[in-house]
Design a protein around this motif. Structure first.
Motif, PDB file in Angstrom:
ATOM      1  N   GLN A  92     -12.118 -10.216  -7.091  1.00  0.00           N
ATOM      2  CA  GLN A  92     -11.657  -9.959  -5.110  1.00  0.00           C
ATOM      3  C   GLN A  92     -11.074  -9.015  -4.390  1.00  0.00           C
ATOM      4  N   ARG A  93     -10.044  -8.407  -5.054  1.00  0.00           N
ATOM      5  CA  ARG A  93      -9.711  -7.336  -4.767  1.00  0.00           C
ATOM      6  C   ARG A  93     -10.572  -5.625  -4.482  1.00  0.00           C
ATOM      7  N   ALA A  94     -11.372  -5.366  -5.510  1.00  0.00           N
ATOM      8  CA  ALA A  94     -11.965  -5.048  -5.812  1.00  0.00           C
ATOM      9  C   ALA A  94     -13.441  -5.219  -4.904  1.00  0.00           C
TER      10      ALA A  94
ATOM     11  N   VAL B  63     -13.995  -2.952 -12.504  1.00  0.00           N
ATOM     12  CA  VAL B  63     -12.969  -3.988 -12.521  1.00  0.00           C
ATOM     13  C   VAL B  63     -12.378  -4.256 -14.314  1.00  0.00           C
ATOM     14  N   ARG B  64     -11.433  -4.279 -14.241  1.00  0.00           N
ATOM     15  CA  ARG B  64     -10.693  -3.582 -15.135  1.00  0.00           C
ATOM     16  C   ARG B  64      -8.843  -4.093 -15.571  1.00  0.00           C
ATOM     17  N   ASP B  65      -8.822  -4.548 -16.784  1.00  0.00           N
ATOM     18  CA  ASP B  65      -7.346  -4.672 -17.052  1.00  0.00           C
ATOM     19  C   ASP B  65      -6.993  -3.029 -17.224  1.00  0.00           C
ATOM     20  N   ILE B  66      -6.543  -2.519 -16.313  1.00  0.00           N
ATOM     21  CA  ILE B  66      -5.752  -1.110 -17.447  1.00  0.00           C
ATOM     22  C   ILE B  66      -4.554  -0.894 -18.199  1.00  0.00           C
ATOM     23  N   GLN B  67      -3.838  -2.297 -17.631  1.00  0.00           N
ATOM     24  CA  GLN B  67      -2.986  -2.036 -18.756  1.00  0.00           C
ATOM     25  C   GLN B  67      -3.331  -2.177 -19.934  1.00  0.00           C
TER      26      GLN B  67
ATOM     27  N   ILE C  60       1.175  -1.719  -0.055  1.00  0.00           N
ATOM     28  CA  ILE C  60      -0.330   0.125  -0.121  1.00  0.00           C
ATOM     29  C   ILE C  60       0.734   0.600   0.116  1.00  0.00           C
ATOM     30  N   LEU C  61       0.289   2.693  -0.276  1.00  0.00           N
ATOM     31  CA  LEU C  61       1.263   3.354  -0.229  1.00  0.00           C
ATOM     32  C   LEU C  61       1.128   4.228   1.441  1.00  0.00           C
ATOM     33  N   TYR C  62       2.000   4.805   1.693  1.00  0.00           N
ATOM     34  CA  TYR C  62       2.106   5.668   3.296  1.00  0.00           C
ATOM     35  C   TYR C  62       1.494   6.629   3.641  1.00  0.00           C
TER      36      TYR C  62
ATOM     37  N   GLY D 167      -5.166  -2.173  -5.393  1.00  0.00           N
ATOM     38  CA  GLY D 167      -5.071  -2.395  -4.408  1.00  0.00           C
ATOM     39  C   GLY D 167      -5.818  -2.884  -3.341  1.00  0.00           C
ATOM     40  N   SER D 168      -5.784  -2.021  -2.174  1.00  0.00           N
ATOM     41  CA  SER D 168      -6.056  -2.400  -0.545  1.00  0.00           C
ATOM     42  C   SER D 168      -6.909  -0.907  -0.816  1.00  0.00           C
ATOM     43  N   GLY D 169      -6.948   0.150  -1.059  1.00  0.00           N
ATOM     44  CA  GLY D 169      -7.943   1.404  -1.365  1.00  0.00           C
ATOM     45  C   GLY D 169      -7.009   2.173  -0.041  1.00  0.00           C
ATOM     46  N   SER D 170      -5.799   2.233   0.190  1.00  0.00           N
ATOM     47  CA  SER D 170      -4.809   2.810   0.668  1.00  0.00           C
ATOM     48  C   SER D 170      -5.151   4.523   0.201  1.00  0.00           C
ATOM     49  N   LEU D 171      -4.551   4.472  -0.871  1.00  0.00           N
ATOM     50  CA  LEU D 171      -4.592   5.565  -1.349  1.00  0.00           C
ATOM     51  C   LEU D 171      -5.736   6.598  -1.872  1.00  0.00           C
TER      52      LEU D 171
ATOM     53  N   LEU E 105      -1.621   6.014 -11.083  1.00  0.00           N
ATOM     54  CA  LEU E 105      -1.021   4.760 -11.406  1.00  0.00           C
ATOM     55  C   LEU E 105      -0.404   4.333 -10.453  1.00  0.00           C
ATOM     56  N   ASP E 106      -0.646   3.339 -10.224  1.00  0.00           N
ATOM     57  CA  ASP E 106       0.465   2.238  -9.169  1.00  0.00           C
ATOM     58  C   ASP E 106      -0.028   0.746  -9.887  1.00  0.00           C
ATOM     59  N   LEU E 107       1.094   0.820 -10.847  1.00  0.00           N
ATOM     60  CA  LEU E 107       0.457  -0.922 -11.645  1.00  0.00           C
ATOM     61  C   LEU E 107       2.281  -1.490 -11.887  1.00  0.00           C
TER      62      LEU E 107
ATOM     63  N   PHE F  24      -9.680   1.629 -10.536  1.00  0.00           N
ATOM     64  CA  PHE F  24     -10.390  -0.058 -11.219  1.00  0.00           C
ATOM     65  C   PHE F  24      -8.541  -0.890 -10.620  1.00  0.00           C
ATOM     66  N   ASP F  25      -9.480  -2.016 -10.254  1.00  0.00           N
ATOM     67  CA  ASP F  25      -8.232  -3.183 -10.523  1.00  0.00           C
ATOM     68  C   ASP F  25      -9.094  -4.323 -10.837  1.00  0.00           C
ATOM     69  N   PHE F  26      -7.782  -5.403 -11.676  1.00  0.00           N
ATOM     70  CA  PHE F  26      -8.162  -6.318 -12.790  1.00  0.00           C
ATOM     71  C   PHE F  26      -8.579  -7.069 -11.622  1.00  0.00           C
ATOM     72  N   HIS F  27      -8.111  -7.213 -10.275  1.00  0.00           N
ATOM     73  CA  HIS F  27      -8.861  -8.525  -9.157  1.00  0.00           C
ATOM     74  C   HIS F  27      -9.937  -8.289  -8.880  1.00  0.00           C
TER      75      HIS F  27
HETATM   76  N1  SAM Z   1      -2.025   2.045  -4.182  1.00  0.00           N
HETATM   77  C1  SAM Z   1      -2.836   0.426  -3.836  1.00  0.00           C
HETATM   78  C2  SAM Z   1      -2.978   1.079  -2.534  1.00  0.00           C
HETATM   79  O1  SAM Z   1      -2.613   2.285  -2.190  1.00  0.00           O
HETATM   80  O2  SAM Z   1      -4.043   0.693  -1.496  1.00  0.00           O
HETATM   81  C3  SAM Z   1      -2.056  -0.329  -3.576  1.00  0.00           C
HETATM   82  C4  SAM Z   1      -2.075  -0.703  -5.305  1.00  0.00           C
HETATM   83  S1  SAM Z   1      -1.132  -2.153  -5.648  1.00  0.00           S
HETATM   84  C5  SAM Z   1      -0.079  -2.325  -5.341  1.00  0.00           C
HETATM   85  C6  SAM Z   1      -1.321  -2.716  -7.031  1.00  0.00           C
HETATM   86  C7  SAM Z   1      -2.368  -3.714  -8.139  1.00  0.00           C
HETATM   87  O3  SAM Z   1      -2.801  -2.923  -8.807  1.00  0.00           O
HETATM   88  C8  SAM Z   1      -3.187  -4.780  -7.774  1.00  0.00           C
HETATM   89  O4  SAM Z   1      -4.417  -4.675  -6.434  1.00  0.00           O
HETATM   90  C9  SAM Z   1      -3.409  -5.436  -8.567  1.00  0.00           C
HETATM   91  O5  SAM Z   1      -4.126  -6.224  -8.955  1.00  0.00           O
HETATM   92  C10 SAM Z   1      -3.610  -4.215  -9.282  1.00  0.00           C
HETATM   93  N2  SAM Z   1      -3.227  -4.559 -10.723  1.00  0.00           N
HETATM   94  C11 SAM Z   1      -1.855  -5.113 -11.109  1.00  0.00           C
HETATM   95  N3  SAM Z   1      -2.224  -5.104 -12.806  1.00  0.00           N
HETATM   96  C12 SAM Z   1      -3.199  -4.511 -13.376  1.00  0.00           C
HETATM   97  C13 SAM Z   1      -3.828  -4.148 -14.729  1.00  0.00           C
HETATM   98  N4  SAM Z   1      -3.390  -4.545 -15.597  1.00  0.00           N
HETATM   99  N5  SAM Z   1      -5.588  -3.593 -14.874  1.00  0.00           N
HETATM  100  C14 SAM Z   1      -5.913  -3.111 -13.552  1.00  0.00           C
HETATM  101  N6  SAM Z   1      -5.055  -3.167 -11.821  1.00  0.00           N
HETATM  102  C15 SAM Z   1      -3.748  -3.957 -12.163  1.00  0.00           C
END
Ligand code: SAM
Length: 308
Positions: free
Chosen positions: A141-143, A163-167, A88-90, A115-119, A184-186, A136-139
């Motif tokens: 369960q995480r979403a 829920v989407r594959d942003i890359q 996560i981001l702090y 991710g964990s929704g911290s940011l 972006l945190d990808l 958006f997250d492609f995972h």
């Molecule tokens: N910034 C977030 C926080 O502060 O909680 C943490 C983000 S985490 C490190 C990265 C997230 O990117 C993961 O949940 C992962 O499932 C997602 N991710 C990875 N590749 C992705 C893609 N192509 N499209 C969407 N989400 C993706």
């Protein structure tokens, strides 16, 4: 709005509220208040019914006389207690991101991954009451877990999780030209950068977080065609432990004093108060905390070039 009140301004604890129960700076947890429930920890048994009506920030006592504090669930505290489903981001990075992205109430912000929704939690507070965060997250369960957390923290009217594959697919077309900023945190952010260019309003700003410099280099190469003012920062938070010590009992210095020539050593011992009737008063020493976090990642910012 109600969500903003729940996040920061609500003054007293009521049934159903989320509170951060603070034992120590390194021991806190989020608890939902329920009149019939109790919290049991090493300080005793705490009845939730005793908490209702108390202002946030109150010290509350157990049957044994132990105590904890009841704190309001601010984004800063949420980041410390949330369940880690990802890295996560702090708060040091988060505050820098919000300032450099120029996020203010009313902004529309796009984010991936959630991710964990911290940011996202801090982004939501920054855009409230009239803006919105689309994350958006492609995972799947995480979403889903992030959605549940935004319900808990009272932010669901400010954040939408997709829920989407942003890359692979980029951000949805419906946001074209609508975003004030994108975060972006990808793992391969350069793949999403062309889509970010389409989503941003004129003058909009992108920030990309990457742990390694090789990822930063690759993103910067992609950014050059459509973006300007490209800058990368690393935020290093250094926590210090501050305490008073008596110089004549400070072990580390005693050892080093033997490296001094005899005349200097005597002078130093006198300065430290050894053998004197009035030894020196304690001095305040600060040293880096052993728990201090070092490198988290690099933050690369860039502004969309104005259309010619
Ligand atoms: N910034 C977030 C926080 O502060 O909680 C943490 C983000 S985490 C490190 C990265 C997230 O990117 C993961 O949940 C992962 O499932 C997602 N991710 C990875 N590749 C992705 C893609 N192509 N499209 C969407 N989400 C993706």
């Amino acid at each position: 709005t109600d969500s903003v009140k729940r996040l920061s301004f609500k003054r007293c604890v009521s049934e159903g509220d989320l509170v951060i129960v603070y034992e120590r700076h390194d021991n806190m947890k989020a608890i939902k208040v329920c009149e019939s429930a109790v919290l049991q920890n090493r300080f005793g048994v705490f009845k939730h019914s005793d908490w209702i009506g108390k202002p946030f920030g109150s010290k509350v006592f157990s049957s044994k006389g132990g105590f904890v504090y009841l704190l309001a669930p601010t984004p800063e505290l949420w980041t410390l207690v949330l369940s880690h489903r990802t890295q996560i981001l702090y708060i040091a990075d988060i505050s820098f991101v919000i300032m450099y992205l120029e996020i203010v109430p009313g902004c529309v912000v796009l984010e991936s991954g959630t991710g964990s929704g911290s940011l996202s939690t801090s982004l939501a507070r920054a855009v409230a009451p009239s803006g919105h965060v689309y994350t958006f997250d492609f995972h799947e369960q995480r979403a889903a877990s992030a959605r549940e957390d935004f319900e808990k923290t009272g932010l669901s009217s400010l954040v939408t999780v997709g829920v989407r594959d942003i890359q692979g697919e980029g951000f949805p077309e419906k946001f074209t030209g609508k975003a004030d900023s994108v975060f972006l945190d990808l793992p391969q952010p350069w793949l999403a950068i062309p889509s970010v260019g389409k989503m941003l309003k004129q003058d909009g700003i992108l920030c990309s977080f990457s742990p390694c410099i090789e990822q930063v280099q690759r993103s910067c190469e992609t950014l050059r065609s459509n973006f300007t003012d490209i800058r990368t920062f690393e935020v290093l938070l250094r926590t210090y432990e501050v305490r008073e010590v008596k110089m004549n009992s400070f072990q580390g210095d005693e050892d080093r004093s033997t490296e001094l020539p005899p005349c200097k050593r005597k002078q130093r011992l006198n300065e430290e108060g050894n053998g004197l009737e009035n030894p020196s008063p304690p001095v305040v020493m600060a040293r880096p905390s052993s728990e201090a976090r070092g490198h988290t990642g690099y933050l690369t910012f860039a502004r969309l070039k104005c259309a010619a």
